[in-house]
Write an enzyme that holds these catalytic residues in place. Structure first.
Site, PDB file in Angstrom:
ATOM      1  N   ASP A  95       0.856  -1.178   0.000  1.00 26.69           N
ATOM      2  CA  ASP A  95       0.000   0.000   0.000  1.00 26.69           C
ATOM      3  C   ASP A  95       0.895   1.232   0.000  1.00 26.69           C
ATOM      4  O   ASP A  95       1.281   1.753   1.037  1.00 26.69           O
ATOM      5  CB  ASP A  95      -0.917  -0.010   1.221  1.00 26.69           C
ATOM      6  CG  ASP A  95      -2.101   0.923   1.052  1.00 26.69           C
ATOM      7  OD1 ASP A  95      -2.160   1.629   0.037  1.00 26.69           O
ATOM      8  OD2 ASP A  95      -2.962   0.941   1.945  1.00 26.69           O
ATOM      9  N   ALA A  96       1.253   1.674  -1.203  1.00 32.37           N
ATOM     10  CA  ALA A  96       2.205   2.768  -1.369  1.00 32.37           C
ATOM     11  C   ALA A  96       1.566   4.013  -1.975  1.00 32.37           C
ATOM     12  O   ALA A  96       2.054   5.117  -1.773  1.00 32.37           O
ATOM     13  CB  ALA A  96       3.370   2.313  -2.252  1.00 32.37           C
ATOM     14  N   LYS A  97       0.491   3.808  -2.744  1.00 27.20           N
ATOM     15  CA  LYS A  97      -0.241   4.909  -3.392  1.00 27.20           C
ATOM     16  C   LYS A  97       0.693   5.838  -4.154  1.00 27.20           C
ATOM     17  O   LYS A  97       0.586   7.066  -4.094  1.00 27.20           O
ATOM     18  CB  LYS A  97      -1.070   5.689  -2.364  1.00 27.20           C
ATOM     19  CG  LYS A  97      -2.135   4.844  -1.665  1.00 27.20           C
ATOM     20  CD  LYS A  97      -2.958   5.675  -0.698  1.00 27.20           C
ATOM     21  CE  LYS A  97      -4.061   4.846  -0.056  1.00 27.20           C
ATOM     22  NZ  LYS A  97      -3.552   3.860   0.918  1.00 27.20           N
ATOM     23  N   ARG A  98       1.610   5.270  -4.906  1.00 31.82           N
ATOM     24  CA  ARG A  98       2.568   6.049  -5.668  1.00 31.82           C
ATOM     25  C   ARG A  98       1.934   6.582  -6.946  1.00 31.82           C
ATOM     26  O   ARG A  98       1.087   5.922  -7.563  1.00 31.82           O
ATOM     27  CB  ARG A  98       3.793   5.204  -6.028  1.00 31.82           C
ATOM     28  CG  ARG A  98       4.598   4.697  -4.831  1.00 31.82           C
ATOM     29  CD  ARG A  98       5.052   5.837  -3.965  1.00 31.82           C
ATOM     30  NE  ARG A  98       6.172   5.467  -3.108  1.00 31.82           N
ATOM     31  CZ  ARG A  98       6.278   5.773  -1.834  1.00 31.82           C
ATOM     32  NH1 ARG A  98       5.294   6.435  -1.235  1.00 31.82           N
ATOM     33  NH2 ARG A  98       7.338   5.431  -1.136  1.00 31.82           N
TER      34      ARG A  98
END
Length: 273
Positions: A95-98
């Site tokens: 879960d990095a939401k890059r």
């Protein structure tokens, strides 16, 4: 190359059920477990969760921010945990939401490369810079059998401020879903789509059309955020591959390993009922 993520996810869900457990070691939770807010406490927390759950749940979803805040030692904890979780059979969704452009997005997508020390099965990404900004991640996922979950219609209360805005006659959220559906359509011959969207389980009503998605839905919001299994059934068509995410309701059962497993098993049973 690994089998495509979409196929591996379908196999994991068939074998273990659809539950995804978030690994969110924020400071208050470490304190609740009686652990220090330090790399040592982080390691003890993470090891306990992975050891308890990686052998039984389909997906584990570590939140990168809670490891980055401890610097290089925190990332080392996550690196070891990702490898052990995958070895135990769980898929790991970072879960990095890059979200960025060009070579920067290409670098973020390296998490999907097998040679990366933090190699994961899939990652969350943000489409705010436009669909073209995610192309490096799409290309890397295709090359190495990885997956992406793109933020579309999220569970936070004010998400509609941007996600309901119109792009022509479509909402931003619908434009995201349609874009991801186009990626899956290009890969339809390889089996279930490897590109999914994030759509919250807390929505009052489904306000995006998922019929053409052709891939999975990550549905956060169960438990502490107010979403229920009934909401999943109300919002999502049964033919969709929906991966519901629970974090606090499972993690609050720790640090006892059997209690963590029991909490996850309760959600798995409810989702199957």
């Amino acid at each position: 190359m690994s089998a495509p993520f979409g196929r591996r996810l379908a196999d994991a869900v068939a074998a273990r059920g659809p539950l995804c457990v978030g690994i969110d070691p924020h400071a208050p939770l470490l304190e609740r477990w009686g652990l220090p807010d330090s790399p040592e406490g982080l390691a003890r927390f993470t090891d306990a969760v992975v050891d308890a759950l990686a052998g039984s749940v389909a997906v584990l979803k570590p939140q990168l921010a809670f490891y980055e805040r401890h610097g290089s030692r925190g990332l080392a904890v996550l690196e070891g945990a990702v490898g052990r979780a995958r070895a135990a059979g769980a898929l790991v969704l970072l879960d990095a939401k890059r979200g960025d452009i060009g070579s920067t997005m290409d670098a973020y997508a390296d998490y999907l490369r097998p040679e990366h020390p933090l190699h994961v099965d899939a990652m969350t990404v943000s489409p705010f810079l436009g669909p073209g900004s995610l192309q490096p991640a799409v290309d890397t996922a295709r090359q190495h059998g990885g997956g992406l979950f793109v933020l579309a219609r999220t569970s936070n209360p004010d998400a509609g401020t941007f996600q309901h805005a119109l792009v022509g006659e479509r909402s931003v959220a619908q434009a995201v879903v349609d874009t991801v559906g186009g990626w899956n359509a290009e890969d339809a011959a390889s089996g279930p789509g490897s590109f999914g969207v994030v759509v919250g389980a807390t929505l009052r009503e489904m306000d995006v059309d998922l019929d053409g998605l052709g891939g999975p839905v990550l549905a956060p919001g169960l438990g502490a955020q107010g979403g229920s299994v009934g909401d999943l059934r109300r919002l999502f068509a049964p033919e969709l591959t929906v991966v519901p995410t629970v974090s606090r309701d499972v993690l609050a059962a720790g640090p006892d390993a059997s209690a963590l497993r029991a909490a996850a098993d309760r959600w798995t049973a409810e989702l199957a009922g």
